[in-house]
Scaffold this motif. Sequence first.
Motif, PDB file in Angstrom:
ATOM      1  N   LEU A 363       0.833  -1.202   0.000  1.00  0.00           N
ATOM      2  CA  LEU A 363       0.000   0.000   0.000  1.00  0.00           C
ATOM      3  C   LEU A 363       0.864   1.247   0.000  1.00  0.00           C
ATOM      4  N   PRO A 364       0.376   2.328  -0.584  1.00  0.00           N
ATOM      5  CA  PRO A 364       1.119   3.597  -0.529  1.00  0.00           C
ATOM      6  C   PRO A 364       1.352   4.025   0.920  1.00  0.00           C
ATOM      7  N   GLU A 365       2.478   4.613   1.204  1.00  0.00           N
ATOM      8  CA  GLU A 365       2.818   5.002   2.569  1.00  0.00           C
ATOM      9  C   GLU A 365       1.864   6.041   3.139  1.00  0.00           C
ATOM     10  N   ARG A 366       1.206   6.806   2.284  1.00  0.00           N
ATOM     11  CA  ARG A 366       0.318   7.849   2.783  1.00  0.00           C
ATOM     12  C   ARG A 366      -0.954   7.264   3.397  1.00  0.00           C
ATOM     13  N   LEU A 367      -1.255   5.992   3.095  1.00  0.00           N
ATOM     14  CA  LEU A 367      -2.443   5.372   3.669  1.00  0.00           C
ATOM     15  C   LEU A 367      -2.124   4.779   5.040  1.00  0.00           C
ATOM     16  N   LEU A 368      -3.065   4.901   5.970  1.00  0.00           N
ATOM     17  CA  LEU A 368      -2.896   4.317   7.296  1.00  0.00           C
ATOM     18  C   LEU A 368      -3.160   2.815   7.204  1.00  0.00           C
ATOM     19  N   ARG A 369      -2.112   2.021   7.389  1.00  0.00           N
ATOM     20  CA  ARG A 369      -2.206   0.585   7.169  1.00  0.00           C
ATOM     21  C   ARG A 369      -2.817  -0.131   8.381  1.00  0.00           C
ATOM     22  N   PRO A 370      -3.532  -1.234   8.146  1.00  0.00           N
ATOM     23  CA  PRO A 370      -4.058  -2.026   9.255  1.00  0.00           C
ATOM     24  C   PRO A 370      -2.937  -2.516  10.167  1.00  0.00           C
ATOM     25  N   LEU A 401      -9.156  -0.191   2.166  1.00  0.00           N
ATOM     26  CA  LEU A 401      -8.073   0.690   1.720  1.00  0.00           C
ATOM     27  C   LEU A 401      -7.785   0.496   0.226  1.00  0.00           C
ATOM     28  N   LEU A 402      -7.876  -0.746  -0.229  1.00  0.00           N
ATOM     29  CA  LEU A 402      -7.653  -0.999  -1.653  1.00  0.00           C
ATOM     30  C   LEU A 402      -8.722  -0.327  -2.508  1.00  0.00           C
ATOM     31  N   ASP A 403      -9.964  -0.322  -2.002  1.00  0.00           N
ATOM     32  CA  ASP A 403     -11.037   0.383  -2.709  1.00  0.00           C
ATOM     33  C   ASP A 403     -10.705   1.864  -2.829  1.00  0.00           C
ATOM     34  N   THR A 404     -10.207   2.410  -1.741  1.00  0.00           N
ATOM     35  CA  THR A 404      -9.829   3.829  -1.735  1.00  0.00           C
ATOM     36  C   THR A 404      -8.714   4.096  -2.734  1.00  0.00           C
ATOM     37  N   GLN A 405      -7.753   3.179  -2.730  1.00  0.00           N
ATOM     38  CA  GLN A 405      -6.610   3.360  -3.638  1.00  0.00           C
ATOM     39  C   GLN A 405      -7.051   3.265  -5.097  1.00  0.00           C
ATOM     40  N   ARG A 406      -7.892   2.260  -5.414  1.00  0.00           N
ATOM     41  CA  ARG A 406      -8.315   2.065  -6.795  1.00  0.00           C
ATOM     42  C   ARG A 406      -9.153   3.246  -7.291  1.00  0.00           C
ATOM     43  N   ALA A 407     -10.087   3.655  -6.443  1.00  0.00           N
ATOM     44  CA  ALA A 407     -10.971   4.747  -6.868  1.00  0.00           C
ATOM     45  C   ALA A 407     -10.237   6.074  -6.937  1.00  0.00           C
ATOM     46  N   ASN A 408      -9.147   6.152  -6.176  1.00  0.00           N
ATOM     47  CA  ASN A 408      -8.384   7.410  -6.122  1.00  0.00           C
ATOM     48  C   ASN A 408      -9.335   8.585  -5.860  1.00  0.00           C
ATOM     49  N   ALA A 409     -10.293   8.286  -4.953  1.00  0.00           N
ATOM     50  CA  ALA A 409     -11.367   9.256  -4.752  1.00  0.00           C
ATOM     51  C   ALA A 409     -10.947  10.447  -3.914  1.00  0.00           C
ATOM     52  N   TYR A 410      -9.974  10.249  -3.040  1.00  0.00           N
ATOM     53  CA  TYR A 410      -9.657  11.299  -2.075  1.00  0.00           C
ATOM     54  C   TYR A 410      -8.334  11.981  -2.417  1.00  0.00           C
ATOM     55  N   SER A 411      -8.308  13.252  -2.108  1.00  0.00           N
ATOM     56  CA  SER A 411      -7.073  14.026  -2.268  1.00  0.00           C
ATOM     57  C   SER A 411      -6.119  13.684  -1.134  1.00  0.00           C
ATOM     58  N   ARG A 412      -4.880  14.124  -1.303  1.00  0.00           N
ATOM     59  CA  ARG A 412      -3.893  13.875  -0.246  1.00  0.00           C
ATOM     60  C   ARG A 412      -4.327  14.515   1.063  1.00  0.00           C
ATOM     61  N   THR A 413      -4.940  15.695   0.976  1.00  0.00           N
ATOM     62  CA  THR A 413      -5.378  16.394   2.190  1.00  0.00           C
ATOM     63  C   THR A 413      -6.396  15.563   2.958  1.00  0.00           C
TER      64      THR A 413
END
Length: 519
Positions: A363-370, A401-413
């Motif tokens: 997962l990208p480091e910017r995501l809070l991992r389980p 988290l993978l759903d979030t990553q795939r959709a790329n729905a959210y900005s970095r902020t």
Amino acid sequence: MQNAIRIMIVDDERLAIEDLCTIVDWEALGFEIVATAFNGAQAFTKFMQLRPQIIITDIKMPIMDGIELIRRIREVDQQVLLLLLTAYEDFSYARSAIQQGITDYIIKSEITPYSLETLLAKLRDLAEKQTKNRNILTDTMIETFFVLPDAPVSAEAEMMLRKQFAFMVVEQNAPVMFNGAQELPMHRLPQAELKQLLRGVNYPDLTFVCASTLSDSRTLLVLETRDNSAFRTYDCLNRSSALVQSLLQEKSKASFTLYLAMRPMTFYELRRFLQNNPRVFSAKYFMREHSLILLERLPHCDAPAPNFDTSEFAAILEKGDAKAAAAFLRVLYDAIIACADRRVLLEISREVYFTLARRIEALPERLLRPDLSAENHWEQWMNAESICQWLTEKTAELLSLLDTQRANAYSRTVNDAIAFVHSHYADAELSLNDIADSLHISVGYLCALFKQETGVTLKNYITDVRIEAAKRLLQKGHAKIYEICTAVGYQTSQYFSQVFFKKVGMYPAEYRKGGRSDE
């Protein structure tokens, strides 16, 4: 009186009892008269309550005579010393009664301080020998008996090993460490301290003999039963187990499983049972309720070990199908439970764990991992069912988290705001200003952006995260409601319960009991 030998005197003549109680200085001789009785029935009741080591009884008494009293006592206790009081004319009758279980007899008309003291000295030697025989069963000797079956034993020890006892094994529970960690991040009660606690329990209708080490986590509790029937032994052990569990919960943060032998056994019978049932101490990992296990009622398991297809599970993760993943793990762990092999549970859980861990690492480091650490989750690794639930939860977190990553729905902020919430939701003082300040933006801009991208307000999102954390803690079943309230960022249990009810549709206590309407 400390270490005094306990005596009961039985005679239907009050004056005879008074004479016996005053003819010698019992205390100076090392004895304590703990009871007197005027007939056999009254004496038997007091015997069962007080368990004196020596009984001095007359023959001819109303309701129940001395011979019947002796017979009743011998049915429940072969060790108590019995002294028969007899008149001169009943001498031959008393002598024949020796073969029925009495230790000795004394003719009433010939009792003098000297003759009684001489007889008591003999009884004291016999009582002390019984105590010494019990002490033969030392920790080291018993440990050697189970570890080295061919080791020689003394004649005295052999006699004790072939005597029947009531057995209980006290095991400190440990998690299945499938993540490869070497150190267990858990509370453990030292063996010496555990044995000391076990010595102090007042076992109902049982006498403590010894507590011996079977392994680093298991202690064998040996108790002398006063009734060799299987029903009475099990009843006494069952009541004793409740006292032991209550004491251990009070004195230790560790959790324990108790194993009871349902009938009196010799040490040889117990060793043979353990040898013939090598999985006996693994059964608890496949049972929903495992604080008390009956050895003779262990389930018979002959199901084959399931095969775990790593590629199939990885493919499900790639598809992002949380329901399919949950169903896959459910079928897998149902098969593991049916197999009831701890080695299989450990190996397959390790494979599932590292399949998840490898995917999380990508997962990208910017995501809070389980969080997969043993330090925070070992309490959920105590049996197959809780491991299945934990792995299912972590899989769901990953797929989210993978759903979030795939959709790329959210900005970095927004992603950074989400990460901040997950890291600080336990802080009761957490505010929207804190989150905005950490991102160096205004509260108004952050709240508008968050609602625009996620569809929920930032305040509601914080509440959702806290309630989900509370649900996980409630499922563990250990912490109290007020402790969970504090752990997820609420200052009062009342407000926490109100928020929980609004989100889940039931109060925390109801949710813990299993009424999970949202699952």
